[in-house]
Enzyme design. Structure first.
Site, short mmCIF file in Angstrom:
data_model
loop_
_atom_site.label_atom_id
_atom_site.label_comp_id
_atom_site.label_asym_id
_atom_site.label_seq_id
_atom_site.Cartn_x
_atom_site.Cartn_y
_atom_site.Cartn_z
N SER A 126 -69.58 -34.67 18.92
CA SER A 126 -69.20 -34.65 17.81
C SER A 126 -70.45 -34.75 16.52
O SER A 126 -71.41 -35.62 16.80
CB SER A 126 -68.07 -35.57 17.46
OG SER A 126 -67.89 -35.79 16.20
N GLU A 128 -69.70 -36.46 14.16
CA GLU A 128 -69.78 -37.74 13.82
C GLU A 128 -70.95 -38.72 14.47
O GLU A 128 -71.18 -40.04 14.15
CB GLU A 128 -68.45 -38.40 13.96
CG GLU A 128 -68.07 -40.00 13.77
CD GLU A 128 -67.69 -40.15 12.15
OE1 GLU A 128 -67.53 -39.15 11.40
OE2 GLU A 128 -68.03 -41.39 11.72
N TYR A 151 -66.43 -44.62 17.10
CA TYR A 151 -66.11 -43.36 17.65
C TYR A 151 -67.47 -42.64 17.77
O TYR A 151 -67.63 -42.18 18.64
CB TYR A 151 -65.13 -42.67 16.65
CG TYR A 151 -65.22 -41.11 17.13
CD1 TYR A 151 -64.20 -40.70 18.34
CD2 TYR A 151 -65.75 -40.20 16.43
CE1 TYR A 151 -64.19 -39.44 18.46
CE2 TYR A 151 -65.61 -38.87 16.75
CZ TYR A 151 -64.81 -38.57 17.64
OH TYR A 151 -64.89 -37.04 18.13
P1 NAP Z 1 -57.03 -34.46 19.53
O1 NAP Z 1 -56.05 -33.39 18.93
O2 NAP Z 1 -56.88 -35.79 19.03
O3 NAP Z 1 -56.86 -34.51 21.27
C1 NAP Z 1 -57.40 -35.35 21.92
C2 NAP Z 1 -56.92 -35.47 23.31
O4 NAP Z 1 -57.40 -36.30 24.08
C3 NAP Z 1 -55.18 -35.52 23.56
O5 NAP Z 1 -54.78 -34.76 24.55
C4 NAP Z 1 -55.12 -36.93 24.03
O6 NAP Z 1 -53.91 -37.13 24.67
C5 NAP Z 1 -56.41 -37.00 24.79
N1 NAP Z 1 -56.72 -38.42 25.49
C6 NAP Z 1 -56.92 -39.61 24.40
N2 NAP Z 1 -57.26 -40.71 25.04
C7 NAP Z 1 -57.48 -39.96 26.56
C8 NAP Z 1 -57.75 -40.84 27.64
N3 NAP Z 1 -58.13 -42.11 27.70
N4 NAP Z 1 -57.74 -40.19 28.79
C9 NAP Z 1 -57.43 -38.66 28.97
N5 NAP Z 1 -56.91 -38.07 27.67
C10 NAP Z 1 -56.88 -38.72 26.62
O7 NAP Z 1 -58.62 -33.96 19.35
P2 NAP Z 1 -59.31 -32.67 19.22
O8 NAP Z 1 -59.24 -32.25 17.76
O9 NAP Z 1 -58.49 -31.72 19.95
O10 NAP Z 1 -60.79 -32.80 19.81
C11 NAP Z 1 -61.10 -32.37 21.11
C12 NAP Z 1 -62.24 -33.19 21.64
O11 NAP Z 1 -63.32 -32.56 20.77
C13 NAP Z 1 -62.17 -34.89 21.56
O12 NAP Z 1 -63.13 -35.29 22.47
C14 NAP Z 1 -62.89 -34.96 19.97
O13 NAP Z 1 -63.33 -36.47 19.92
C15 NAP Z 1 -64.07 -33.66 20.02
N6 NAP Z 1 -64.23 -33.26 18.80
C16 NAP Z 1 -63.33 -32.82 17.80
C17 NAP Z 1 -63.74 -32.35 16.64
C18 NAP Z 1 -62.65 -31.85 15.54
O14 NAP Z 1 -63.02 -31.62 14.47
N7 NAP Z 1 -61.33 -31.69 15.86
C19 NAP Z 1 -65.03 -32.41 16.26
C20 NAP Z 1 -66.07 -32.64 17.17
C21 NAP Z 1 -65.52 -33.36 18.34
P3 NAP Z 1 -52.62 -37.68 23.77
O15 NAP Z 1 -51.84 -36.30 23.28
O16 NAP Z 1 -51.84 -38.16 24.90
O17 NAP Z 1 -53.07 -38.56 22.71
O1 G4F Z 2 -60.15 -35.88 8.89
P1 G4F Z 2 -60.85 -37.19 9.18
O2 G4F Z 2 -60.15 -38.16 9.59
O3 G4F Z 2 -62.06 -36.55 10.07
P2 G4F Z 2 -63.30 -37.22 10.49
O4 G4F Z 2 -63.61 -38.60 10.42
O5 G4F Z 2 -64.32 -36.38 9.83
O6 G4F Z 2 -63.30 -36.94 12.13
C1 G4F Z 2 -62.92 -35.77 12.79
O7 G4F Z 2 -64.03 -35.00 12.65
C2 G4F Z 2 -65.15 -35.31 13.38
C3 G4F Z 2 -66.23 -34.31 13.47
O8 G4F Z 2 -67.17 -34.50 12.66
C4 G4F Z 2 -64.78 -35.53 15.08
F1 G4F Z 2 -65.48 -35.79 15.97
C5 G4F Z 2 -63.33 -36.39 14.86
O9 G4F Z 2 -63.09 -36.37 16.42
C6 G4F Z 2 -62.35 -36.14 13.88
O10 G4F Z 2 -61.84 -34.89 14.40
O11 G4F Z 2 -61.73 -37.50 7.87
C7 G4F Z 2 -62.41 -36.59 7.05
C8 G4F Z 2 -62.92 -37.52 5.79
C9 G4F Z 2 -63.52 -38.72 5.99
O12 G4F Z 2 -64.59 -38.88 5.09
C10 G4F Z 2 -62.28 -39.75 5.30
O13 G4F Z 2 -62.75 -40.67 4.84
O14 G4F Z 2 -61.67 -37.55 5.00
C11 G4F Z 2 -61.37 -38.81 4.42
N1 G4F Z 2 -60.31 -39.19 4.09
C12 G4F Z 2 -59.86 -39.43 2.74
N2 G4F Z 2 -58.76 -39.92 3.00
C13 G4F Z 2 -59.35 -39.21 4.94
C14 G4F Z 2 -58.25 -40.05 4.24
N3 G4F Z 2 -59.41 -39.16 6.36
C15 G4F Z 2 -58.10 -39.69 7.00
N4 G4F Z 2 -57.73 -39.55 8.13
N5 G4F Z 2 -56.98 -39.91 6.22
C16 G4F Z 2 -57.10 -39.99 4.68
O15 G4F Z 2 -55.84 -40.46 4.24
#
Ligand code: NAP
Ligand code: G4F
Length: 323
Positions: A126, A128, A151
């Site tokens: 990520s 992050e 995280y």
């Molecule tokens: P998501 O929608 O939150 O999905 C996370 C998945 O992981 C869900 O299926 C969840 O299951 C499962 N999970 C959580 N804890 C677990 C555990 N202990 N054992 C097995 N499964 C578990 O996340 P996503 O956006 O699809 O992201 C996919 C991956 O990419 C994650 O690893 C995330 O950290 C990473 N990532 C995401 C982004 C982004 O912007 N989306 C960016 C960079 C990296 P439940 O449905 O049961 O909760």
């Molecule tokens: O949507 P967010 O919660 O995503 P964040 O923290 O960037 O993390 C996501 O992207 C990561 C990759 O860079 C992934 F690895 C991670 O698993 C996840 O998918 O927040 C985005 C921004 C932050 O700066 C937060 O402070 O939005 C700001 N924010 C402002 N108001 C909020 C809110 N975020 C959330 N979730 N909820 C709010 O009400």
């Protein structure tokens, strides 16, 4: 027929990746957690009547469940997308975050090493993991990583575990450092989906305000279906490596909010309130990625910022009561 295991198959990326692999003729094995309520909405359409799609109960923190599935399937590819993926929540459950996102990865890598060493492994890293204020952007594969959240720290530990199994044991352990990517399937507590859902409900007269935290942070937002294509491409390379996946464009949260409200003809300042409870102890103020390494392999982001915002709002206007 190639076999793939996906952890996190019920999540945003897991569901899109399962569709992509099935469309390419794979047999797909998805790992799901047992929850007290249904969590399979994103993959229900795959579960019914699809002979090449199989699901198992398992948890990354439960080593026997992971090794059991690996020894039964002996997959060609293991995509590790499962994670406690919410940055703000990771401050509240730091130990569990490290157990699932770091020790969980160790559990998978050890099981593969002992039971199925030919399997290619992908780790969902990520952006992050970056996050030091003042680091010159855009960030690439060589940018220093000093994470600002439990995280981010858990993902950096997993990133290094992946490197160690690659270098030490010669395993095909590869990774993509993905910047934020969104879609109508994004979880409702992430900021983009929270905004698109609220804008749709306000427009339809079903909600009267939207409460947010820090609007000044900047994110490099891409389109999730395109990002899972990058994940697949990374796995198909001859050698395991590290790739940044990003759009190269960054916008504040405020811009996302204003774009969403103006798309439906409303003024955001009439509806948005700020509450500190949505702010984080540490914030990553700017994310902007340089994806030139993966672009050399032929991947390129297509969906633009305003198209992503509008596609999410359109979906929520059509499905206002969906979770
Ligand atoms: P998501 O929608 O939150 O999905 C996370 C998945 O992981 C869900 O299926 C969840 O299951 C499962 N999970 C959580 N804890 C677990 C555990 N202990 N054992 C097995 N499964 C578990 O996340 P996503 O956006 O699809 O992201 C996919 C991956 O990419 C994650 O690893 C995330 O950290 C990473 N990532 C995401 C982004 C982004 O912007 N989306 C960016 C960079 C990296 P439940 O449905 O049961 O909760
Ligand atoms: O949507 P967010 O919660 O995503 P964040 O923290 O960037 O993390 C996501 O992207 C990561 C990759 O860079 C992934 F690895 C991670 O698993 C996840 O998918 O927040 C985005 C921004 C932050 O700066 C937060 O402070 O939005 C700001 N924010 C402002 N108001 C909020 C809110 N975020 C959330 N979730 N909820 C709010 O009400």
């Amino acid at each position: 027929m190639k076999k793939a295991i996906i952890s996190g198959v019920t999540g945003q990326d897991g569901s899109y990746l399962a569709e992509l692999l099935l469309s390419k003729g794979y047999e797909v094995h998805g790992i799901m957690r047992r929850l007290s309520s249904f969590a399979s909405a994103r993959i229900d359409h795959l579960i019914v009547g699809n002979p090449n799609f199989h699901t198992y109960h398992g948890d990354l923190t439960d080593s026997p469940s992971i090794s059991g599935i690996i020894s039964e399937v002996k997959p060609d590819e293991f995509y590790n997308l499962g994670a406690m993926s919410h940055v703000k929540v990771s401050f509240e459950v730091p130990q569990y975050t490290l157990e699932s996102n770091a020790v969980g990865v160790l559990n998978v890598l050890e099981a593969l090493r002992k039971l199925s060493p030919h399997t290619k492994f992908y780790q969902a890293s990520s952006s992050e993991m970056f996050g030091v204020p003042g680091t010159p952007a855009p960030y690439n594969e060589n940018t220093p990583m000093i994470p600002q959240s439990p995280y981010g720290l858990s993902k950096l530990a997993a990133f290094h575990l992946t490197r160690q199994y690659r270098d030490g044991y010669g395993m095909f352990a590869t990774t993509g450092i993905l910047f934020n990517h969104e879609s109508p399937r994004r979880g409702g507590t992430f900021v983009t989906k929270k905004v698109s859902k609220a804008v749709a409900k306000i427009k339809l007269g079903l909600q009267d305000s939207l409460v947010l935290g820090n609007l000044d942070a900047k994110r490099d937002w891409g389109w999730a279906p395109e990002f899972v294509e990058a994940i697949y491409l990374i796995m198909q390379q001859e050698k395991p490596d590290i790739y940044v996946v990003a759009t190269g464009e960054t916008h504040t949260i405020r811009e996302f909010v204003e774009e969403a409200f103006s798309y439906v003809g409303l003024e955001s300042k009439k509806f948005v309130r700020i509450d500190d409870k949505y702010k984080r102890p540490n914030e990553v103020p700017l994310l902007l990625g340089d994806a030139s390494k993966i672009e050399k392999l032929g991947w390129k982001p297509k969906m633009k910022f305003h198209e992503i915002v509008r596609a999410m709002v359109d979906y929520d206007l059509a499905h206002p009561n969906e979770n």
